[in-house]
Design a protein around this motif. Structure first.
Motif, PDB file in Angstrom:
ATOM      1  N   ASN A   1      39.770  23.333  55.964  1.00  0.00           N
ATOM      2  CA  ASN A   1      41.095  22.375  56.200  1.00  0.00           C
ATOM      3  C   ASN A   1      42.143  22.943  54.998  1.00  0.00           C
ATOM      4  O   ASN A   1      43.228  23.376  55.095  1.00  0.00           O
ATOM      5  CB  ASN A   1      40.079  20.831  54.671  1.00  0.00           C
ATOM      6  CG  ASN A   1      39.217  20.372  55.190  1.00  0.00           C
ATOM      7  OD1 ASN A   1      40.151  19.770  56.701  1.00  0.00           O
ATOM      8  ND2 ASN A   1      39.534  19.152  54.570  1.00  0.00           N
ATOM      9  N   ILE A   2      41.320  24.306  53.881  1.00  0.00           N
ATOM     10  CA  ILE A   2      42.594  25.306  53.427  1.00  0.00           C
ATOM     11  C   ILE A   2      43.090  25.640  54.408  1.00  0.00           C
ATOM     12  O   ILE A   2      44.664  26.318  54.667  1.00  0.00           O
ATOM     13  CB  ILE A   2      42.156  26.127  52.335  1.00  0.00           C
ATOM     14  CG1 ILE A   2      41.106  25.369  51.236  1.00  0.00           C
ATOM     15  CG2 ILE A   2      42.592  27.093  52.148  1.00  0.00           C
ATOM     16  CD1 ILE A   2      40.331  25.697  50.635  1.00  0.00           C
TER      17      ILE A   2
ATOM     18  N   ARG B   1      45.458  24.201  56.887  1.00  0.00           N
ATOM     19  CA  ARG B   1      47.143  23.916  56.207  1.00  0.00           C
ATOM     20  C   ARG B   1      48.260  24.955  55.980  1.00  0.00           C
ATOM     21  O   ARG B   1      49.366  25.337  55.466  1.00  0.00           O
ATOM     22  CB  ARG B   1      47.333  23.101  55.041  1.00  0.00           C
ATOM     23  CG  ARG B   1      46.439  21.405  54.965  1.00  0.00           C
ATOM     24  CD  ARG B   1      45.949  21.404  53.763  1.00  0.00           C
ATOM     25  NE  ARG B   1      44.958  21.545  53.234  1.00  0.00           N
ATOM     26  CZ  ARG B   1      44.979  21.392  52.059  1.00  0.00           C
ATOM     27  NH1 ARG B   1      45.680  21.277  50.489  1.00  0.00           N
ATOM     28  NH2 ARG B   1      44.227  21.711  51.451  1.00  0.00           N
TER      29      ARG B   1
ATOM     30  N   THR C   1      42.002  23.784  42.900  1.00  0.00           N
ATOM     31  CA  THR C   1      43.152  24.274  43.799  1.00  0.00           C
ATOM     32  C   THR C   1      43.230  23.470  44.078  1.00  0.00           C
ATOM     33  O   THR C   1      44.352  22.604  44.476  1.00  0.00           O
ATOM     34  CB  THR C   1      43.677  25.833  44.609  1.00  0.00           C
ATOM     35  OG1 THR C   1      42.599  25.332  44.913  1.00  0.00           O
ATOM     36  CG2 THR C   1      43.100  26.783  43.215  1.00  0.00           C
ATOM     37  N   LEU C   2      42.165  22.506  44.495  1.00  0.00           N
ATOM     38  CA  LEU C   2      42.268  20.954  45.410  1.00  0.00           C
ATOM     39  C   LEU C   2      42.157  19.993  44.676  1.00  0.00           C
ATOM     40  O   LEU C   2      42.722  19.054  44.808  1.00  0.00           O
ATOM     41  CB  LEU C   2      41.336  20.990  46.659  1.00  0.00           C
ATOM     42  CG  LEU C   2      41.007  22.679  47.710  1.00  0.00           C
ATOM     43  CD1 LEU C   2      39.633  22.270  48.437  1.00  0.00           C
ATOM     44  CD2 LEU C   2      41.687  22.530  48.469  1.00  0.00           C
ATOM     45  N   ASN C   3      42.277  20.056  43.841  1.00  0.00           N
ATOM     46  CA  ASN C   3      42.078  19.126  42.285  1.00  0.00           C
ATOM     47  C   ASN C   3      41.321  18.039  42.888  1.00  0.00           C
ATOM     48  O   ASN C   3      40.428  16.508  43.046  1.00  0.00           O
ATOM     49  CB  ASN C   3      43.345  18.179  42.974  1.00  0.00           C
ATOM     50  CG  ASN C   3      44.951  19.102  42.546  1.00  0.00           C
ATOM     51  OD1 ASN C   3      44.451  19.366  41.276  1.00  0.00           O
ATOM     52  ND2 ASN C   3      46.154  18.717  42.812  1.00  0.00           N
ATOM     53  N   ASN C   4      39.643  19.422  43.622  1.00  0.00           N
ATOM     54  CA  ASN C   4      38.777  18.280  43.496  1.00  0.00           C
ATOM     55  C   ASN C   4      37.734  18.855  42.929  1.00  0.00           C
ATOM     56  O   ASN C   4      36.505  19.977  43.797  1.00  0.00           O
ATOM     57  CB  ASN C   4      38.324  18.029  45.007  1.00  0.00           C
ATOM     58  CG  ASN C   4      36.789  17.241  44.853  1.00  0.00           C
ATOM     59  OD1 ASN C   4      36.555  17.036  44.910  1.00  0.00           O
ATOM     60  ND2 ASN C   4      37.346  17.305  46.905  1.00  0.00           N
TER      61      ASN C   4
ATOM     62  N   VAL D   1      35.284  22.816  53.995  1.00  0.00           N
ATOM     63  CA  VAL D   1      36.733  23.036  52.647  1.00  0.00           C
ATOM     64  C   VAL D   1      37.846  24.842  53.072  1.00  0.00           C
ATOM     65  O   VAL D   1      38.708  23.925  53.054  1.00  0.00           O
ATOM     66  CB  VAL D   1      35.879  23.276  51.219  1.00  0.00           C
ATOM     67  CG1 VAL D   1      37.144  23.645  50.658  1.00  0.00           C
ATOM     68  CG2 VAL D   1      35.681  21.661  50.905  1.00  0.00           C
TER      69      VAL D   1
END
Length: 176
Positions: free
Chosen positions: A54-55, A58, A39-42, A51
Motif C-alpha cells: 500500500n505504501i 501510493r 505514519t499511516l495513522n493506524n 502494508v
C-alpha cells in the motif's frame, strides 16, 4: 540470558554471539513497525507485505541507500540460482501475497532492476523472514545457521525506515 536458558533446555551448544543477529532484527523490526504504522495513522496494524504494498503503490519516490542495496544484493545472490529458488519458495508467501512474491522474484532475476523494484523486493522478503521467524517452525540450530540472512533482513528494514524518511542514517549503523 534467555538464549542460555533455551539452549540448556534443548541441550544446544552455541556461542554467546549466535543470537545477536536475531536480537538486532527484532529491535529493528519493532522500531520500523512503530514508525511506519504510526505514519499511516493506524496504531493497531502490523507491518507486513500488504502494508508495504500500500505504501509503495501510493508513492514510488523512495531511493535506495547502502542498507537497502546490501540487503538486495544479498537476497539476489541467495535466491537467484536454481537451489536458491527452493529457498525462495521456503519464504512461504501467503496466497494473498502472490503479487509481492512475483515482484520480488522478478527483481531478483532482473539484470537492471529499478530502485523501487529493489526496495519492494527487500521489503517483501524481509517481511516474510519476520513472519517465518515469529510464526514458522522454531529451531534454534537453524537460526544460528541463518545469521547472514537475518543480518541482511536487518539491513533491509533499517534501509526501508531511512528511505521512508522516518529515521536518519548513522555511523553507528556501520557496525551492523
Amino acid at each position: 540470558m534467555i538464549a542460555d536458558w533455551i539452549a540448556d533446555n534443548l541441550s544446544l551448544e552455541y556461542e554467546s554471539t549466535d543470537f545477536i543477529a536475531v536480537s538486532e532484527f527484532v529491535l529493528a523490526w519493532a522500531f520500523a513497525e512503530r514508525k511506519i504504522i504510526s505514519t499511516l495513522n493506524n496504531n493497531t496494524g502490523s507491518l507486513g507485505c500488504p502494508v508495504f504494498r500500500n505504501i509503495l503503490e501510493r508513492n514510488n519516490n523512495y531511493r535506495l541507500n547502502r542498507h537497502l542495496n546490501f540487503a538486495y544484493i544479498f537476497f539476489k545472490n541467495r535466491y537467484e540460482s536454481r537451489q536458491g529458488q527452493t529457498k525462495f519458495n521456503n519464504l512461504n508467501f501467503r496466497r494473498t501475497e502472490r503479487d509481492c512474491r512475483l515482484q520480488s522474484f522478478q527483481a531478483i532475476r532482473a539484470n537492471n532492476a529499478t530502485d523501487i523494484s529493489k526496495l519492494k523486493c527487500v521489503a517483501y522478503i524481509s517481511s516474510r523472514i519476520r513472519n517465518n521467524l515469529f510464526h514458522g517452525n522454531k529451531n534454534l540450530g537453524s537460526l544460528i545457521q541463518q545469521q547472514e540472512l537475518i543480518h541482511a533482513a536487518t539491513q533491509g528494514i533499517v534501509g526501508i525506515t531511512i528511505s521512508f524518511n522516518l529515521a536518519e542514517d548513522s555511523e553507528i549503523l556501520l557496525q551492523l
